[in-house]
Design an enzyme around this catalytic site. Structure first.
Site, short mmCIF file in Angstrom:
data_model
loop_
_atom_site.label_atom_id
_atom_site.label_comp_id
_atom_site.label_asym_id
_atom_site.label_seq_id
_atom_site.Cartn_x
_atom_site.Cartn_y
_atom_site.Cartn_z
CD GLU A 1 -4.10 8.23 10.01
OE1 GLU A 1 -3.92 8.40 10.16
OE2 GLU A 1 -4.00 5.96 10.92
CE1 TYR B 1 0.82 2.85 13.84
CE2 TYR B 1 -1.13 3.90 13.16
CZ TYR B 1 -0.21 3.10 12.50
OH TYR B 1 0.48 3.70 11.26
CG ASN C 1 -4.85 3.55 8.78
OD1 ASN C 1 -4.57 2.35 8.96
ND2 ASN C 1 -3.76 4.48 8.54
CD GLU D 1 -1.66 4.06 8.19
OE1 GLU D 1 -0.85 4.25 9.48
OE2 GLU D 1 -1.19 4.74 6.83
CG HIS E 1 -0.93 8.92 3.09
ND1 HIS E 1 -0.87 7.63 3.73
CD2 HIS E 1 -0.12 9.70 4.67
CE1 HIS E 1 -0.50 7.60 4.72
NE2 HIS E 1 0.02 9.04 5.79
NE ARG F 1 -2.31 2.80 2.82
CZ ARG F 1 -3.29 3.41 3.82
NH1 ARG F 1 -2.08 3.26 4.88
NH2 ARG F 1 -3.18 4.66 4.14
O1 IFM Z 1 2.96 7.31 10.15
C1 IFM Z 1 1.65 7.84 10.88
C2 IFM Z 1 0.80 7.04 8.97
O2 IFM Z 1 1.37 8.59 8.04
C3 IFM Z 1 -0.67 7.76 9.50
N1 IFM Z 1 -1.13 6.64 10.40
C4 IFM Z 1 -0.57 6.94 11.42
C5 IFM Z 1 1.15 6.49 11.96
C6 IFM Z 1 1.76 6.62 12.55
O3 IFM Z 1 1.95 7.90 12.98
#
Ligand code: IFM
Length: 449
Positions: free
Chosen positions: A171, A298, A296, A357, A126, A82
């Protein structure tokens, strides 16, 4: 056999095992081959905006080294990659004048990937908006949504014979909130109305581009990527549950509800103190059926009610026993399975998911040319296991893309945070495989065997 290896049978043979990156974070070559300036070129060169004044002028020099990088990717054994296209490489002024050389670069990328048996999946936005469009109001201007649809149509016409999966935005929360409310990201605006308007026109651009791409190629599979973070109330008290509900609107429902219910959450004006644009017909357009939702993930948040006199939003509590990454983000893998299960239960028309992500920054140490990033391996292993747990509960998940293939420019934090499974020495541009690279390679091999 590890617990994760036992769960690998849950992943179907068609599962997309990938890595992810984005243009401004890796490419460099910001003035080459006719590329126009983006808002990040300007923002990163503005004193005080990024850590140590760092910028993406060179980044990982991927524009020149893509062939070497894609060979490494082949060695990794991923089935998918990606990456994002830099809009101002294609339209240096945002619209009309198309730059053939910019298109040529992405055509070469796609052909090289296919020759390595790696399937490309492209993100169209992005965060690197052409500066010329920002000068006309950027995402606060409805017209930008139309310019985006034209750009998307150009990309699908040029590459749609070889690229089948397209992500409109990465995002949008960051575009709207970090770019227009907190000002931590380009274009660095700090205004609630600007943020809420930008979110609306980004959503509109997503929908208009989806329609334009489908009209050009009926076989295009189209989705959007949201950064989502589930919210847990600190305890069962009424006030903390209410606070967690508000935080859920702020983190997640601000974008999920318009996309999958065709309406903004009622609480949005309570959070921002302003209303989104109320334009007849927009919400029906925004609620386009999608082929997939990119997620995404985290971390998750534990929320308590704000203390008296504090700003509108709730407070995030991280207890000292939590594991945290170098970003300070708590490691909560079970938050990912919760998120996936909750989404598939709460939104009736939600399409299959792709984890576009997931990954972690840690303070990597290079020792005798090796990087023993055991914490990252643990993070990844626990999160991939969480994906399997959601699949075991019948959630339809089509892929997992590790963020990130290589260390890169982490926006306002410059080069201080490393998310890669390939280490980049920014002085020499030397690439070194981290232990996590070897681990992921082994995992993919097992999963596909
Ligand atoms: O690096 C970023 C990415 O550009 C978008 N999602 C989160 C990642 C980590 O912060």
């Amino acid at each position: 056999m590890t617990t994760l290896e036992k769960k690998l049978k849950l992943f179907p043979p068609t599962f997309q095992w990938g890595v992810a990156s984005s243009a401004y974070q890796v490419e460099g070559a910001v003035t080459e081959d006719g590329k126009g300036p983006s808002i990040w070129d300007i923002f990163s060169h503005t004193p005080g905006k990024t850590s140590q004044g760092e910028n993406g002028d060179i980044a990982c020099d991927h524009y020149h080294r893509y062939s070497e990088d894609l060979s490494l990717m082949k060695n990794l054994g991923v089935t998918h990659y990606r990456f994002s296209v830099s809009w101002p490489r294609i339209f240096p002024d945002g619209r009309q004048r198309m730059n053939v050389k910019g298109l040529g670069f992405y055509g070469r990328m796609v052909d090289t990937l296919l020759s390595h048996n790696i399937t490309p999946i492209i993100t169209l936005y992005h965060w690197d908006l052409p500066l010329a469009l920002q000068e006309q109001g950027g995402w606060q201007n409805r017209d930008t949504a139309h310019a985006f649809a034209d750009y998307a149509e150009t990309m699908v016409s040029a590459l749609g014979d070889r690229v089948k999966q397209w992500i409109t935005h990465n995002e949008p929360w960051c575009t709207a909130y970090l770019g227009h409310f907190s000002g931590e990201h380009a274009p660095g605006i700090k205004n609630a109305q600007a943020a809420v308007d930008a979110a609306h026109y980004v959503l509109l651009s997503h929908a208009l581009s989806t329609m334009a791409m489908r009209a050009t190629r009926s076989d295009a599979k189209i989705g959007i990527t949201l950064n989502l973070s589930p919210v847990y109330p600190k305890d069962h008290s009424q006030e903390n549950q209410k606070a967690a509900g508000l935080q859920d609107v702020f983190n997640n429902r601000w974008f999920l509800d318009p996309l999958f219910k065709g309406e903004y959450p009622d609480e949005l004006p309570t959070i921002f103190g302003v209303n989104p644009p109320d334009i007849a017909g927009d919400m029906e357009i925004i609620r386009q059926p999608l082929d997939f939702l990119g997620i995404n993930y985290y971390s998750a948040q534990v929320i308590a009610a704000p203390v008296r006199d504090q700003a509108p939003w709730p407070v995030v509590h991280i207890t000292s026993k939590d594991r945290v990454t170098a970003m300070g983000w708590p490691v909560i893998p079970e938050g990912l399975s919760k998120l996936l299960v909750d989404l598939s239960t709460h939104y009736q028309d939600i399409p299959p998911f792709i984890i576009t992500e997931n990954g972690a920054a840690y303070e990597d140490v290079v020792e005798d040319g090796k990087i023993h990033d055991t914490e990252r391996i643990l993070y990844l292993s626990d999160h991939i296991a969480a994906v399997a747990d959601a699949m075991a509960q019948d959630v339809n998940i089509q892929g997992y893309y590790l963020w990130s293939f290589m260390d890169n420019f982490e926006w306002a934090l410059g080069y201080s945070k490393r998310f890669g499974i390939v280490h980049v020495n920014y002085s020499t541009q030397e690439r070194t495989l981290k232990d996590s690279f070897l681990w992921y390679r082994h995992l993919i091999k097992k999963a596909l065997s």
